[in-house]
Design a protein around this motif. Structure first.
Motif, PDB file in Angstrom:
ATOM      1  N   GLU A 195       0.823  -1.208   0.000  1.00  0.00           N
ATOM      2  CA  GLU A 195       0.000   0.000   0.000  1.00  0.00           C
ATOM      3  C   GLU A 195       0.861   1.265   0.000  1.00  0.00           C
ATOM      4  OE1 GLU A 195      -3.028   2.194   3.026  1.00  0.00           O
ATOM      5  OE2 GLU A 195      -3.367   0.058   2.711  1.00  0.00           O
ATOM      6  N   GLN A 196       1.943   1.244   0.746  1.00  0.00           N
ATOM      7  CA  GLN A 196       2.834   2.392   0.824  1.00  0.00           C
ATOM      8  C   GLN A 196       3.926   2.359  -0.247  1.00  0.00           C
ATOM      9  OE1 GLN A 196       2.066   0.387   3.434  1.00  0.00           O
ATOM     10  NE2 GLN A 196       0.805   1.733   4.681  1.00  0.00           N
ATOM     11  N   ARG A 197       3.986   1.244  -0.971  1.00  0.00           N
ATOM     12  CA  ARG A 197       4.967   1.050  -2.043  1.00  0.00           C
ATOM     13  C   ARG A 197       6.392   1.223  -1.523  1.00  0.00           C
ATOM     14  NH1 ARG A 197       2.611   3.749  -7.391  1.00  0.00           N
ATOM     15  NH2 ARG A 197       4.573   2.925  -8.108  1.00  0.00           N
ATOM     16  N   VAL A 198       6.637   0.559  -0.398  1.00  0.00           N
ATOM     17  CA  VAL A 198       7.951   0.608   0.235  1.00  0.00           C
ATOM     18  C   VAL A 198       8.310  -0.782   0.745  1.00  0.00           C
ATOM     19  CG1 VAL A 198       7.082   1.252   2.529  1.00  0.00           C
ATOM     20  CG2 VAL A 198       9.370   1.947   1.864  1.00  0.00           C
ATOM     21  N   VAL A 199       9.600  -1.063   0.790  1.00  0.00           N
ATOM     22  CA  VAL A 199      10.091  -2.298   1.376  1.00  0.00           C
ATOM     23  C   VAL A 199      11.094  -1.906   2.461  1.00  0.00           C
ATOM     24  CG1 VAL A 199      11.840  -2.613  -0.444  1.00  0.00           C
ATOM     25  CG2 VAL A 199      11.161  -4.553   0.944  1.00  0.00           C
ATOM     26  N   VAL A 200      10.954  -2.515   3.633  1.00  0.00           N
ATOM     27  CA  VAL A 200      11.856  -2.252   4.752  1.00  0.00           C
ATOM     28  C   VAL A 200      12.663  -3.520   4.997  1.00  0.00           C
ATOM     29  CG1 VAL A 200      12.020  -1.651   7.199  1.00  0.00           C
ATOM     30  CG2 VAL A 200      10.256  -0.587   5.771  1.00  0.00           C
ATOM     31  N   THR A 201      13.972  -3.343   5.140  1.00  0.00           N
ATOM     32  CA  THR A 201      14.854  -4.479   5.365  1.00  0.00           C
ATOM     33  C   THR A 201      15.652  -4.276   6.649  1.00  0.00           C
ATOM     34  OG1 THR A 201      16.703  -3.534   4.105  1.00  0.00           O
ATOM     35  CG2 THR A 201      15.089  -4.859   2.875  1.00  0.00           C
ATOM     36  N   GLN A 202      16.217  -5.380   7.130  1.00  0.00           N
ATOM     37  CA  GLN A 202      17.111  -5.350   8.280  1.00  0.00           C
ATOM     38  C   GLN A 202      18.332  -6.215   7.912  1.00  0.00           C
ATOM     39  OE1 GLN A 202      17.076  -5.896  13.101  1.00  0.00           O
ATOM     40  NE2 GLN A 202      15.396  -6.833  12.029  1.00  0.00           N
ATOM     41  N   PRO A 203      19.288  -5.603   7.198  1.00  0.00           N
ATOM     42  CA  PRO A 203      20.451  -6.370   6.742  1.00  0.00           C
ATOM     43  C   PRO A 203      21.246  -7.006   7.886  1.00  0.00           C
ATOM     44  CG  PRO A 203      20.374  -4.215   5.691  1.00  0.00           C
ATOM     45  CD  PRO A 203      19.328  -4.231   6.744  1.00  0.00           C
ATOM     46  N   SER A 204      21.367  -6.306   8.973  1.00  0.00           N
ATOM     47  CA  SER A 204      22.004  -6.861  10.171  1.00  0.00           C
ATOM     48  C   SER A 204      21.209  -6.375  11.378  1.00  0.00           C
ATOM     49  CB  SER A 204      23.474  -6.435  10.257  1.00  0.00           C
ATOM     50  OG  SER A 204      23.568  -5.025  10.305  1.00  0.00           O
ATOM     51  N   GLY A 210      19.452  -4.641  14.101  1.00  0.00           N
ATOM     52  CA  GLY A 210      19.312  -3.239  14.475  1.00  0.00           C
ATOM     53  C   GLY A 210      19.552  -2.243  13.357  1.00  0.00           C
ATOM     54  N   GLN A 211      19.920  -2.677  12.171  1.00  0.00           N
ATOM     55  CA  GLN A 211      20.145  -1.800  11.026  1.00  0.00           C
ATOM     56  C   GLN A 211      18.955  -1.928  10.078  1.00  0.00           C
ATOM     57  OE1 GLN A 211      23.132  -3.004   8.172  1.00  0.00           O
ATOM     58  NE2 GLN A 211      23.579  -0.884   7.624  1.00  0.00           N
ATOM     59  N   PHE A 212      18.169  -0.861   9.966  1.00  0.00           N
ATOM     60  CA  PHE A 212      16.972  -0.891   9.127  1.00  0.00           C
ATOM     61  C   PHE A 212      17.163   0.021   7.924  1.00  0.00           C
ATOM     62  CE2 PHE A 212      14.392  -3.445  11.831  1.00  0.00           C
ATOM     63  CZ  PHE A 212      14.922  -3.236  13.094  1.00  0.00           C
ATOM     64  N   LYS A 213      16.739  -0.461   6.767  1.00  0.00           N
ATOM     65  CA  LYS A 213      16.821   0.282   5.509  1.00  0.00           C
ATOM     66  C   LYS A 213      15.443   0.253   4.856  1.00  0.00           C
ATOM     67  CE  LYS A 213      21.385   0.654   5.486  1.00  0.00           C
ATOM     68  NZ  LYS A 213      22.164   1.825   5.176  1.00  0.00           N
ATOM     69  N   ALA A 214      15.185   1.252   4.034  1.00  0.00           N
ATOM     70  CA  ALA A 214      13.915   1.282   3.296  1.00  0.00           C
ATOM     71  C   ALA A 214      14.186   1.701   1.858  1.00  0.00           C
ATOM     72  CB  ALA A 214      12.933   2.236   3.952  1.00  0.00           C
ATOM     73  N   PHE A 215      13.420   1.102   0.957  1.00  0.00           N
ATOM     74  CA  PHE A 215      13.565   1.360  -0.469  1.00  0.00           C
ATOM     75  C   PHE A 215      12.183   1.413  -1.110  1.00  0.00           C
ATOM     76  CE2 PHE A 215      17.070  -1.247   1.044  1.00  0.00           C
ATOM     77  CZ  PHE A 215      18.155  -0.436   0.747  1.00  0.00           C
ATOM     78  N   ARG A 242      14.368   5.114   0.585  1.00  0.00           N
ATOM     79  CA  ARG A 242      13.284   5.855   1.238  1.00  0.00           C
ATOM     80  C   ARG A 242      13.734   6.170   2.655  1.00  0.00           C
ATOM     81  NH1 ARG A 242       8.134   5.042  -1.008  1.00  0.00           N
ATOM     82  NH2 ARG A 242       7.512   6.567   0.548  1.00  0.00           N
ATOM     83  N   LYS A 243      13.280   7.252   3.194  1.00  0.00           N
ATOM     84  CA  LYS A 243      13.674   7.662   4.541  1.00  0.00           C
ATOM     85  C   LYS A 243      12.719   7.077   5.572  1.00  0.00           C
ATOM     86  CE  LYS A 243      16.002  11.857   3.204  1.00  0.00           C
ATOM     87  NZ  LYS A 243      16.250  13.261   3.515  1.00  0.00           N
ATOM     88  N   ILE A 244      13.310   6.472   6.578  1.00  0.00           N
ATOM     89  CA  ILE A 244      12.535   5.957   7.705  1.00  0.00           C
ATOM     90  C   ILE A 244      13.170   6.463   8.991  1.00  0.00           C
ATOM     91  CG2 ILE A 244      11.569   3.896   6.623  1.00  0.00           C
ATOM     92  CD1 ILE A 244      13.855   2.278   7.916  1.00  0.00           C
ATOM     93  N   GLU A 245      12.400   6.379  10.040  1.00  0.00           N
ATOM     94  CA  GLU A 245      12.876   6.740  11.369  1.00  0.00           C
ATOM     95  C   GLU A 245      12.528   5.586  12.299  1.00  0.00           C
ATOM     96  OE1 GLU A 245      12.459  10.774  13.732  1.00  0.00           O
ATOM     97  OE2 GLU A 245      10.547   9.694  13.708  1.00  0.00           O
ATOM     98  N   VAL A 246      13.508   5.153  13.069  1.00  0.00           N
ATOM     99  CA  VAL A 246      13.280   4.091  14.036  1.00  0.00           C
ATOM    100  C   VAL A 246      13.343   4.722  15.421  1.00  0.00           C
ATOM    101  CG1 VAL A 246      14.085   1.880  14.934  1.00  0.00           C
ATOM    102  CG2 VAL A 246      14.330   2.392  12.497  1.00  0.00           C
ATOM    103  N   ARG A 247      12.224   4.641  16.137  1.00  0.00           N
ATOM    104  CA  ARG A 247      12.137   5.136  17.504  1.00  0.00           C
ATOM    105  C   ARG A 247      11.682   3.995  18.381  1.00  0.00           C
ATOM    106  NH1 ARG A 247       9.054  10.955  17.595  1.00  0.00           N
ATOM    107  NH2 ARG A 247      10.644  12.107  16.472  1.00  0.00           N
TER     108      ARG A 247
END
Length: 157
Positions: A82-91, A93-98, A145-150
Motif C-alpha cells: 500500500e505504501q509502495r515501500v520495502v523495509v529491510t534489516q540487513p544486520s 538493528g540496522q533498518f533500511k527502506a527502499f 526511502r527515509k525511515i525513522e526508528v524510535r
C-alpha cells in the motif's frame, strides 16, 4: 433510439454538472475516462479507490507507524504494498527502506528472501543493504526511502 437519446441526455447533464471539470468530447468513453479523475466526483464508490491510488506512496504512513522492528526479520525484510515501500534489516538493528517499485518496468516487488528484494515480473533482484541490483534485467537500484526508528517503531518520514 430511445436508449441513445437517454445516454446523450445523461452525458450532457453530467457535463454541465461537472462544470467543465472533465472533457465532454469523449461521449463514447465518458464512463471509463471519468473514473481516472474521480477524486472530484461526488459518488462515494469511485472517490474512495482513486484517493488511495493518487496519494503519494508514503503519505498514508508518513508520521504514522509503518511497522514494529520485530516485524522485520534480520537478514530479510517486508514489503508494504500500500505504501509502495520495502523495509529491510540487513544486520541486527540496522533498518533500511527502499521503493517497492522495480526499476525495470515498474512492477511492485513481491518478497524479500535470501538477502534480496525480489520482483516477480521479470526476476530482478536487489540487495537488502543498499537496493543495488544483484540480478537483472533491472539495471538501476531501488530508490532509498527515509525511515525513522524510535524504540520499536518504524515510521516513514
Amino acid at each position: 433510439m430511445t436508449q441513445g437519446s437517454t445516454r446523450r441526455t445523461v452525458l450532457a447533464t453530467g457535463a454541465v454538472a461537472l462544470a467543465a471539470g472533465c472533457s465532454d468530447s469523449n461521449s463514447g468513453s465518458t464512463s471509463t475516462s471519468s473514473s481516472a479523475p474521480a477524486a472530484p466526483a461526488t459518488t462515494a464508490a469511485t472517490s474512495s479507490a482513486p484517493a488511495a491510488a493518487t496519494s503519494p506512496p508514503h503519505s498514508s504512513a508518513a508520521g504514522g507507524e509503518l511497522a514494529r522492528t520485530s516485524d522485520i526479520p534480520i537478514g530479510g525484510g517486508k514489503v508494504f504494498k500500500e505504501q509502495r515501500v520495502v523495509v529491510t534489516q540487513p544486520s541486527q538493528g540496522q533498518f533500511k527502506a527502499f521503493s517497492a517499485v522495480c526499476t525495470h518496468q515498474g512492477c511492485t516487488v513481491a518478497e524479500v528472501a535470501d538477502g534480496t528484494i525480489d520482483c516477480p515480473c521479470h526476476g530482478s533482484m536487489f540487495h537488502i543493504a543498499d537496493g543495488s541490483v544483484t540480478h537483472g534485467p533491472a539495471t538501476s537500484p531501488l530508490a532509498a526511502r527515509k525511515i525513522e526508528v524510535r524504540g520499536n517503531s518504524i515510521r516513514l518520514t
